[in-house]
Design an enzyme around this catalytic site. Sequence first.
Site, PDB file in Angstrom:
ATOM      1  N   LYS A 224       0.966   5.597   8.145  1.00  0.00           N
ATOM      2  CA  LYS A 224       1.441   5.848   6.772  1.00  0.00           C
ATOM      3  C   LYS A 224       0.252   5.987   5.827  1.00  0.00           C
ATOM      4  O   LYS A 224       0.164   6.919   5.027  1.00  0.00           O
ATOM      5  CB  LYS A 224       2.348   4.675   6.358  1.00  0.00           C
ATOM      6  CG  LYS A 224       2.786   4.632   4.934  1.00  0.00           C
ATOM      7  CD  LYS A 224       2.350   3.450   4.094  1.00  0.00           C
ATOM      8  CE  LYS A 224       2.053   2.129   4.672  1.00  0.00           C
ATOM      9  NZ  LYS A 224       1.475   1.144   3.802  1.00  0.00           N
TER      10      LYS A 224
ATOM     11  N   SER B 234       0.865  -1.186   0.000  1.00  0.00           N
ATOM     12  CA  SER B 234       0.000   0.000   0.000  1.00  0.00           C
ATOM     13  C   SER B 234       0.896   1.229   0.000  1.00  0.00           C
ATOM     14  O   SER B 234       1.563   1.504   1.004  1.00  0.00           O
ATOM     15  CB  SER B 234      -0.873   0.048   1.256  1.00  0.00           C
ATOM     16  OG  SER B 234      -1.553  -1.159   1.445  1.00  0.00           O
TER      17      SER B 234
ATOM     18  N   LYS C 272      -7.385   1.742  -2.196  1.00  0.00           N
ATOM     19  CA  LYS C 272      -6.847   1.270  -0.910  1.00  0.00           C
ATOM     20  C   LYS C 272      -6.840   2.397   0.126  1.00  0.00           C
ATOM     21  O   LYS C 272      -7.124   2.181   1.311  1.00  0.00           O
ATOM     22  CB  LYS C 272      -5.430   0.716  -1.115  1.00  0.00           C
ATOM     23  CG  LYS C 272      -4.705   0.321   0.164  1.00  0.00           C
ATOM     24  CD  LYS C 272      -5.341  -0.853   0.888  1.00  0.00           C
ATOM     25  CE  LYS C 272      -4.610  -1.131   2.197  1.00  0.00           C
ATOM     26  NZ  LYS C 272      -5.188  -2.231   2.960  1.00  0.00           N
TER      27      LYS C 272
HETATM   28  P1  NAP Z   1       5.766  -6.280   7.548  1.00  0.00           P
HETATM   29  O1  NAP Z   1       5.310  -7.455   8.336  1.00  0.00           O
HETATM   30  O2  NAP Z   1       6.532  -5.205   8.205  1.00  0.00           O
HETATM   31  O3  NAP Z   1       6.582  -6.853   6.298  1.00  0.00           O
HETATM   32  C1  NAP Z   1       7.252  -6.019   5.410  1.00  0.00           C
HETATM   33  C2  NAP Z   1       8.391  -6.793   4.775  1.00  0.00           C
HETATM   34  O4  NAP Z   1       9.069  -5.931   3.869  1.00  0.00           O
HETATM   35  C3  NAP Z   1       9.403  -7.279   5.805  1.00  0.00           C
HETATM   36  O5  NAP Z   1       9.629  -8.631   5.558  1.00  0.00           O
HETATM   37  C4  NAP Z   1      10.612  -6.392   5.561  1.00  0.00           C
HETATM   38  O6  NAP Z   1      11.855  -7.051   5.735  1.00  0.00           O
HETATM   39  C5  NAP Z   1      10.470  -6.013   4.122  1.00  0.00           C
HETATM   40  N1  NAP Z   1      11.061  -4.696   3.848  1.00  0.00           N
HETATM   41  C6  NAP Z   1      10.824  -3.547   4.520  1.00  0.00           C
HETATM   42  N2  NAP Z   1      11.501  -2.526   3.955  1.00  0.00           N
HETATM   43  C7  NAP Z   1      12.208  -3.058   2.935  1.00  0.00           C
HETATM   44  C8  NAP Z   1      13.105  -2.518   2.001  1.00  0.00           C
HETATM   45  N3  NAP Z   1      13.388  -1.205   1.985  1.00  0.00           N
HETATM   46  N4  NAP Z   1      13.686  -3.366   1.095  1.00  0.00           N
HETATM   47  C9  NAP Z   1      13.383  -4.679   1.110  1.00  0.00           C
HETATM   48  N5  NAP Z   1      12.520  -5.254   1.977  1.00  0.00           N
HETATM   49  C10 NAP Z   1      11.940  -4.442   2.870  1.00  0.00           C
HETATM   50  O7  NAP Z   1       4.526  -5.541   6.850  1.00  0.00           O
HETATM   51  P2  NAP Z   1       3.138  -6.162   6.378  1.00  0.00           P
HETATM   52  O8  NAP Z   1       2.168  -6.058   7.506  1.00  0.00           O
HETATM   53  O9  NAP Z   1       3.362  -7.473   5.704  1.00  0.00           O
HETATM   54  O10 NAP Z   1       2.696  -5.044   5.316  1.00  0.00           O
HETATM   55  C11 NAP Z   1       3.241  -5.007   3.985  1.00  0.00           C
HETATM   56  C12 NAP Z   1       2.359  -4.074   3.151  1.00  0.00           C
HETATM   57  O11 NAP Z   1       1.019  -4.590   3.137  1.00  0.00           O
HETATM   58  C13 NAP Z   1       2.273  -2.644   3.688  1.00  0.00           C
HETATM   59  O12 NAP Z   1       2.233  -1.724   2.627  1.00  0.00           O
HETATM   60  C14 NAP Z   1       0.941  -2.649   4.444  1.00  0.00           C
HETATM   61  O13 NAP Z   1       0.383  -1.355   4.530  1.00  0.00           O
HETATM   62  C15 NAP Z   1       0.120  -3.596   3.592  1.00  0.00           C
HETATM   63  N6  NAP Z   1      -0.981  -4.290   4.266  1.00  0.00           N
HETATM   64  C16 NAP Z   1      -0.799  -4.918   5.477  1.00  0.00           C
HETATM   65  C17 NAP Z   1      -1.874  -5.571   6.092  1.00  0.00           C
HETATM   66  C18 NAP Z   1      -1.725  -6.237   7.439  1.00  0.00           C
HETATM   67  O14 NAP Z   1      -2.774  -6.591   8.044  1.00  0.00           O
HETATM   68  N7  NAP Z   1      -0.541  -6.460   7.962  1.00  0.00           N
HETATM   69  C19 NAP Z   1      -3.119  -5.594   5.459  1.00  0.00           C
HETATM   70  C20 NAP Z   1      -3.278  -4.995   4.227  1.00  0.00           C
HETATM   71  C21 NAP Z   1      -2.197  -4.339   3.625  1.00  0.00           C
HETATM   72  P3  NAP Z   1      12.499  -7.255   7.188  1.00  0.00           P
HETATM   73  O15 NAP Z   1      11.929  -8.541   7.673  1.00  0.00           O
HETATM   74  O16 NAP Z   1      13.961  -7.312   6.942  1.00  0.00           O
HETATM   75  O17 NAP Z   1      12.096  -6.069   8.009  1.00  0.00           O
END
Ligand code: NAP
Length: 298
Positions: free
Chosen positions: A239, A96, A171
């Site tokens: 964010k 997102s 979104k």
């Molecule tokens: P998350 O658990 O923090 O996972 C993000 C992943 O991206 C981590 O594995 C992280 O690696 C990696 N990452 C972060 N910065 C990076 C970079 N600069 N280069 C390469 N890899 C990088 O987040 P998430 O909850 O899965 O969310 C991911 C996206 O989905 C976001 O945009 C969020 O808004 C969206 N989203 C989330 C949900 C939810 O319920 N969680 C629902 C809908 C949408 P590391 O492990 O090394 O930190």
Amino acid sequence: MTNIAFIGLGIMGSPMAVHLANAGHSVAGYNRTPDKAQPLVEAGGRAADSIADAVQGADVVCVMVPDSPDVETVLAGQGGVFGSAAPGALVIDFSSIRPDVTAALAEQAAAKGFRLLDAPVSGGEAGARNAALSIMVGGSADDFEAAREVFDVVGKTVVHVGPSGAGQTVKAANQLIVAANIQALAEAVVFLEAYGVDTKAALEVLGGGLAGSAVLNQKKENMLTRSFQPGFRIELHHKDLGIVTAAAREAGVVAPLGALVAQLMASARANGDGGLDHSGLLRGVERLSGRTSENGEN
Ligand code: NAP
């Protein structure tokens, strides 16, 4: 069977990549912190040690990282997808991020011979684990059709909503609605508790009426038990509400409720709750009401 690279194996990316491997696709996953690739490996996927390694031979490249600068780095940065993948690859960005950043990246992608779809998701961690995500897709109709084999594995409601960036705009609207719902639910819980009502019973009956919602179903337990393990981190929703308020201003429309929940989300973050699930907005209601959680966390 399609060769798929999956970059970003966090809360959402990991179960999505696992579903794709379980569906018989050949999946190479890359995560900055390598141990998060373990579930994918157990599902028959491969842990890549760099983005370049992951995208070798990939027809489809999926990205699921937190924010706009992260997607820019992963796609257009040094050692990123645009410099490493085979031209013609279909790039699906599930993250997102800002609609204008998506549109700019789509132009860069096209200039380098790639096809880019923005495909942000809704449904939370549960939606990712149950392969039941809502996916709002921006980009060309042909690319959308080509990506269906991936979308149908991880999603339940998948809709092409318009050209590049449109998925991100939808979104943003989603995040406005969800934040307002969570805040209202949190206020209702604190209100009910103040009157000594059986809150569990109250939420059960509220869930069957017009107040019922996916937010109530998925978040009531967190609030009742004060367990705010993410889930969806307040940091990420902060964010998203920044995207909402900026995009609304840019369009010349007002979103007063959006502005208010953006402030409350910012307050939660400023009070050290950024790493908690967004149902942790309840703690902010408690702070404003001069009440503390039973477990004394506030
Ligand atoms: P998350 O658990 O923090 O996972 C993000 C992943 O991206 C981590 O594995 C992280 O690696 C990696 N990452 C972060 N910065 C990076 C970079 N600069 N280069 C390469 N890899 C990088 O987040 P998430 O909850 O899965 O969310 C991911 C996206 O989905 C976001 O945009 C969020 O808004 C969206 N989203 C989330 C949900 C939810 O319920 N969680 C629902 C809908 C949408 P590391 O492990 O090394 O930190």
